[in-house]
Design a protein around this motif. Sequence first.
Motif, mmCIF file in Angstrom:
data_model
loop_
_atom_site.group_PDB
_atom_site.id
_atom_site.type_symbol
_atom_site.label_atom_id
_atom_site.label_comp_id
_atom_site.label_asym_id
_atom_site.label_seq_id
_atom_site.Cartn_x
_atom_site.Cartn_y
_atom_site.Cartn_z
ATOM 1 N N LEU A 142 72.392 -5.676 69.268
ATOM 2 C CA LEU A 142 71.782 -4.327 69.545
ATOM 3 C C LEU A 142 70.672 -4.319 70.236
ATOM 4 O O LEU A 142 70.342 -3.510 71.073
ATOM 5 N N GLN A 143 69.730 -5.241 69.887
ATOM 6 C CA GLN A 143 68.426 -5.153 70.698
ATOM 7 C C GLN A 143 68.581 -5.509 72.057
ATOM 8 O O GLN A 143 67.796 -5.127 73.053
ATOM 9 N N ARG A 144 69.475 -6.720 72.326
ATOM 10 C CA ARG A 144 69.510 -6.945 73.847
ATOM 11 C C ARG A 144 70.307 -5.655 74.631
ATOM 12 O O ARG A 144 69.705 -5.413 75.596
ATOM 13 N N ARG A 145 71.127 -4.951 73.952
ATOM 14 C CA ARG A 145 71.730 -3.710 74.442
ATOM 15 C C ARG A 145 70.794 -2.602 74.782
ATOM 16 O O ARG A 145 70.808 -2.037 76.013
ATOM 17 N N GLU A 146 69.985 -2.367 73.860
ATOM 18 C CA GLU A 146 68.976 -1.420 73.836
ATOM 19 C C GLU A 146 67.860 -1.947 75.050
ATOM 20 O O GLU A 146 67.472 -0.904 76.129
ATOM 21 N N GLN A 147 67.573 -3.154 75.102
ATOM 22 C CA GLN A 147 66.551 -3.550 76.263
ATOM 23 C C GLN A 147 67.230 -3.373 77.478
ATOM 24 O O GLN A 147 66.677 -2.907 78.619
ATOM 25 N N ASP A 148 68.567 -3.785 77.676
ATOM 26 C CA ASP A 148 69.260 -3.576 78.863
ATOM 27 C C ASP A 148 69.287 -2.079 79.365
ATOM 28 O O ASP A 148 69.322 -1.611 80.483
ATOM 29 N N SER A 149 69.470 -1.258 78.630
ATOM 30 C CA SER A 149 69.738 0.029 78.812
ATOM 31 C C SER A 149 68.232 0.519 79.213
ATOM 32 O O SER A 149 68.109 1.701 79.993
ATOM 33 N N ALA A 150 67.220 0.389 78.600
ATOM 34 C CA ALA A 150 65.781 0.920 78.938
ATOM 35 C C ALA A 150 65.712 0.237 80.165
ATOM 36 O O ALA A 150 65.319 1.314 81.203
ATOM 37 N N ASN A 151 65.952 -0.932 80.636
ATOM 38 C CA ASN A 151 65.517 -1.530 82.015
ATOM 39 C C ASN A 151 66.544 -0.817 83.161
ATOM 40 O O ASN A 151 66.036 -0.261 84.071
ATOM 41 N N ARG A 152 67.660 -0.443 82.731
ATOM 42 C CA ARG A 152 68.732 0.306 83.491
ATOM 43 C C ARG A 152 68.029 1.729 83.818
ATOM 44 O O ARG A 152 67.979 2.292 85.088
ATOM 45 N N LYS A 153 67.435 2.220 82.771
ATOM 46 C CA LYS A 153 66.971 3.810 82.951
ATOM 47 C C LYS A 153 65.668 3.755 83.942
ATOM 48 O O LYS A 153 65.516 4.564 84.702
ATOM 49 N N GLU A 179 65.696 5.569 87.660
ATOM 50 C CA GLU A 179 64.825 6.855 87.457
ATOM 51 C C GLU A 179 64.193 6.624 89.029
ATOM 52 O O GLU A 179 63.448 5.840 89.617
ATOM 53 N N PRO A 180 64.232 7.831 89.955
ATOM 54 C CA PRO A 180 63.713 7.954 91.074
ATOM 55 C C PRO A 180 61.935 8.086 90.775
ATOM 56 O O PRO A 180 61.566 8.677 90.003
ATOM 57 N N GLN A 181 61.403 7.624 91.749
ATOM 58 C CA GLN A 181 59.800 7.627 91.532
ATOM 59 C C GLN A 181 59.469 8.829 92.424
ATOM 60 O O GLN A 181 59.258 8.977 93.447
ATOM 61 N N ALA A 182 59.128 9.841 91.482
ATOM 62 C CA ALA A 182 58.443 11.162 92.238
ATOM 63 C C ALA A 182 57.111 11.107 92.034
ATOM 64 O O ALA A 182 56.588 10.542 91.173
ATOM 65 N N PRO A 183 56.531 11.665 93.063
ATOM 66 C CA PRO A 183 54.931 11.835 92.969
ATOM 67 C C PRO A 183 54.761 12.815 91.797
ATOM 68 O O PRO A 183 55.179 13.763 91.652
#
Length: 56
Positions: free
Chosen positions: A26-37, A41-45
């Motif tokens: 579960l921790q690994r999946r949450e970490q992977d999900s956070a990394n994907r997000k 996520e587009p880098q907006a100014p």
Amino acid sequence: MPPKPNYRHQRSERSRSKQQKKQEKLQRREQDSANRKLRDEPQAPEQTPDETPPNA
């Protein structure tokens, strides 16, 4: 003569091991999900509320 098997202890050890494995997964999946997000996520100014966008 070998000692008598302690089935309750063996079962609790298996259960503990399964629970630990599930928690790690579960921790690994949450970490992977956070990394994907973060990656997706587009880098907006950043704008402050005082600034107006150009051509507005």
